[in-house]
Enzyme design. Structure first.
Site, PDB file in Angstrom:
ATOM      1  N   ARG A 138       0.862  -1.178   0.000  1.00 55.80           N
ATOM      2  CA  ARG A 138       0.000   0.000   0.000  1.00 55.80           C
ATOM      3  C   ARG A 138       0.904   1.235   0.000  1.00 55.80           C
ATOM      4  O   ARG A 138       2.062   1.159   0.427  1.00 55.80           O
ATOM      5  CB  ARG A 138      -0.893   0.021   1.241  1.00 55.80           C
ATOM      6  CG  ARG A 138      -1.834  -1.177   1.354  1.00 55.80           C
ATOM      7  CD  ARG A 138      -2.629  -1.107   2.659  1.00 55.80           C
ATOM      8  NE  ARG A 138      -3.550  -2.233   2.795  1.00 55.80           N
ATOM      9  CZ  ARG A 138      -3.256  -3.382   3.410  1.00 55.80           C
ATOM     10  NH1 ARG A 138      -2.049  -3.555   3.948  1.00 55.80           N
ATOM     11  NH2 ARG A 138      -4.142  -4.366   3.495  1.00 55.80           N
ATOM     12  N   LYS A 163      -2.176  -2.354   7.988  1.00 57.07           N
ATOM     13  CA  LYS A 163      -3.534  -2.331   8.550  1.00 57.07           C
ATOM     14  C   LYS A 163      -3.599  -3.415   9.618  1.00 57.07           C
ATOM     15  O   LYS A 163      -3.298  -4.569   9.348  1.00 57.07           O
ATOM     16  CB  LYS A 163      -4.555  -2.644   7.446  1.00 57.07           C
ATOM     17  CG  LYS A 163      -5.016  -1.429   6.665  1.00 57.07           C
ATOM     18  CD  LYS A 163      -6.159  -1.819   5.752  1.00 57.07           C
ATOM     19  CE  LYS A 163      -6.761  -0.604   5.080  1.00 57.07           C
ATOM     20  NZ  LYS A 163      -7.884  -0.960   4.211  1.00 57.07           N
ATOM     21  N   HIS A 269      -2.852   3.004  -5.636  1.00 57.19           N
ATOM     22  CA  HIS A 269      -3.371   1.694  -5.220  1.00 57.19           C
ATOM     23  C   HIS A 269      -3.609   0.772  -6.421  1.00 57.19           C
ATOM     24  O   HIS A 269      -3.668  -0.456  -6.263  1.00 57.19           O
ATOM     25  CB  HIS A 269      -4.666   1.877  -4.433  1.00 57.19           C
ATOM     26  CG  HIS A 269      -4.891   0.832  -3.386  1.00 57.19           C
ATOM     27  ND1 HIS A 269      -4.086   0.696  -2.268  1.00 57.19           N
ATOM     28  CD2 HIS A 269      -5.824  -0.147  -3.280  1.00 57.19           C
ATOM     29  CE1 HIS A 269      -4.515  -0.309  -1.532  1.00 57.19           C
ATOM     30  NE2 HIS A 269      -5.571  -0.843  -2.120  1.00 57.19           N
ATOM     31  N   ARG A 272      -1.037  -1.930  -6.731  1.00 57.94           N
ATOM     32  CA  ARG A 272      -1.237  -3.072  -5.823  1.00 57.94           C
ATOM     33  C   ARG A 272      -2.249  -4.042  -6.437  1.00 57.94           C
ATOM     34  O   ARG A 272      -2.050  -5.253  -6.408  1.00 57.94           O
ATOM     35  CB  ARG A 272      -1.728  -2.546  -4.466  1.00 57.94           C
ATOM     36  CG  ARG A 272      -2.066  -3.624  -3.432  1.00 57.94           C
ATOM     37  CD  ARG A 272      -2.357  -2.937  -2.102  1.00 57.94           C
ATOM     38  NE  ARG A 272      -3.086  -3.775  -1.156  1.00 57.94           N
ATOM     39  CZ  ARG A 272      -2.534  -4.587  -0.279  1.00 57.94           C
ATOM     40  NH1 ARG A 272      -1.213  -4.727  -0.242  1.00 57.94           N
ATOM     41  NH2 ARG A 272      -3.268  -5.285   0.563  1.00 57.94           N
ATOM     42  N   HIS A 295      -3.828  -9.660   3.475  1.00 56.22           N
ATOM     43  CA  HIS A 295      -5.272  -9.742   3.714  1.00 56.22           C
ATOM     44  C   HIS A 295      -5.554 -10.762   4.820  1.00 56.22           C
ATOM     45  O   HIS A 295      -5.042 -11.880   4.776  1.00 56.22           O
ATOM     46  CB  HIS A 295      -6.002 -10.188   2.442  1.00 56.22           C
ATOM     47  CG  HIS A 295      -6.037  -9.132   1.377  1.00 56.22           C
ATOM     48  ND1 HIS A 295      -6.275  -9.426   0.048  1.00 56.22           N
ATOM     49  CD2 HIS A 295      -5.879  -7.781   1.443  1.00 56.22           C
ATOM     50  CE1 HIS A 295      -6.254  -8.305  -0.645  1.00 56.22           C
ATOM     51  NE2 HIS A 295      -6.021  -7.302   0.169  1.00 56.22           N
ATOM     52  N   TYR A 304      -9.798 -10.363  -6.955  1.00 60.57           N
ATOM     53  CA  TYR A 304      -8.929 -10.377  -8.137  1.00 60.57           C
ATOM     54  C   TYR A 304      -9.259 -11.546  -9.059  1.00 60.57           C
ATOM     55  O   TYR A 304      -8.986 -11.482 -10.258  1.00 60.57           O
ATOM     56  CB  TYR A 304      -7.457 -10.399  -7.708  1.00 60.57           C
ATOM     57  CG  TYR A 304      -7.116  -9.184  -6.874  1.00 60.57           C
ATOM     58  CD1 TYR A 304      -7.133  -7.913  -7.433  1.00 60.57           C
ATOM     59  CD2 TYR A 304      -6.825  -9.295  -5.517  1.00 60.57           C
ATOM     60  CE1 TYR A 304      -6.864  -6.786  -6.672  1.00 60.57           C
ATOM     61  CE2 TYR A 304      -6.548  -8.180  -4.751  1.00 60.57           C
ATOM     62  CZ  TYR A 304      -6.569  -6.927  -5.339  1.00 60.57           C
ATOM     63  OH  TYR A 304      -6.309  -5.815  -4.579  1.00 60.57           O
TER      64      TYR A 304
END
Length: 320
Positions: A138, A163, A269, A272, A295, A304
């Site tokens: 990110r 995150k 982004h 990514r 994730h 994706y």
């Protein structure tokens, strides 16, 4: 001399910093809490509850037509206020009108489009975009990299400011390793110049500065992509060199996309998204991609696969 009681917003800031939330989150939460209070004519939150929260959230959805993610962010900020600052457990069943969630499919570039954009960039901006595409970081993770997080021997990057504050490891692209080493040499010279001028400190996370008082001057803690100027830290007030501001890269990218003639909405982004999609196209399994992206839930990574299965090569048009 007796200290005055802290104002509500000062208490909010203290609680956020105690939780080690980012400065960006702090600004966001404080902003939403202020809006909530002003919406109800400056009533104190302790005198309000579920009904007032529902009214505010409904206003955001109906009148301001915010996205679902924005409404959720506002709710999280208000819940933080009640739970962490006012110490009130709300038995909250929000019956507010919910903002409509959009079925979002990310913009993905082809490899040719990626390199066409990179070709239009130069210097630090080009290196940053190469890293975003080559590692899946990110933007904030990339800008927050410290010297110690880049492992040339193992050809990997340790991502720490993520995150959820959970570290992960991603690859260091072989094709930019030498370029990154040269970049760090110039950053080290800049750091030495700062030290000679009486500066050279850097913000340390999680109160490490109190534990290791001199660590903030150490080379290994410096940002890989430092700002071009020295500034005052908004929290501590200390004058230091922070990392490059995200707007600098965003402006350069916008111009590069235009010059490359790419007719897509491209942000930092997007690289990514392209990283993840191209790995799946190359046959890597989704669990590997999930781990590299950081994730928590594989369902997030599954978006994706939807990109891969929509249009393009996945379905042959009846016209053909």
């Amino acid at each position: 001399m007796e200290q005055r009681p802290k104002k509500l917003m000062e208490q909010v800031q203290d609680a956020i910093r105690l939780k080690h939330y980012s400065y960006k989150t702090e600004k966001s939460y404080v902003g939403w809490i202020r809006r909530y209070i002003f919406f109800h004519d400056k009533r104190h939150p302790k005198d309000m509850g579920s009904a007032e929260i529902e009214a505010f959230l409904t206003h955001l959805a109906v009148e301001e037509k915010v996205a679902a993610s924005t409404q959720n962010q506002a709710l999280n900020a208000i819940l933080f206020l009640y739970k962490e600052v006012l110490k009130q457990d709300l038995d909250l069943k929000v019956d507010a009108v919910r903002a409509k969630s959009s079925k979002y499919l990310p913009t993905v570039l082809t490899k040719d489009e990626v390199f066409a954009i990179i070709k239009q960039l130069s210097g630090v901006h080009q290196l940053l975009i190469k890293l975003l595409y080559g590692t899946g970081l990110r933007l904030n993770e990339c800008l927050s990299l410290r010297v110690k997080d880049v492992d040339f021997a193992q050809e990997q990057i340790i991502v720490r400011d993520t995150k959820g504050n959970e570290s992960r490891v991603t690859m260091l692209p072989e094709s930019i390793a030498e370029e990154l080493k040269i970049h760090l040499q110039s950053v080290k010279i800049l750091h030495q110049q700062d030290l000679q001028k009486g500066y050279g400190s850097v913000y340390l996370p999680f109160a490490l500065e109190r534990k290791y008082s001199r660590a903030k001057y150490d080379w290994i803690w410096q940002f890989v992509f430092p700002s071009g100027s020295i500034s005052q830290d908004p929290r501590s007030g200390e004058v230091s060199r922070h990392h490059l501001h995200e707007s600098s890269l965003q402006k350069a990218l916008k111009q590069a996309v235009r010059q490359a003639g790419i007719q897509k909405k491209v942000s930092c982004h997007t690289f990514r998204h392209s990283f993840a999609t191209h790995l799946l196209q190359n046959g890597y399994d989704i669990r590997t991609v999930q781990e590299l992206l950081g994730h928590k839930d594989v369902k997030t990574t599954m978006i994706y696969t939807h990109v891969l299965n929509r249009g393009g090569k996945a379905v042959r048009s009846p016209l053909d």
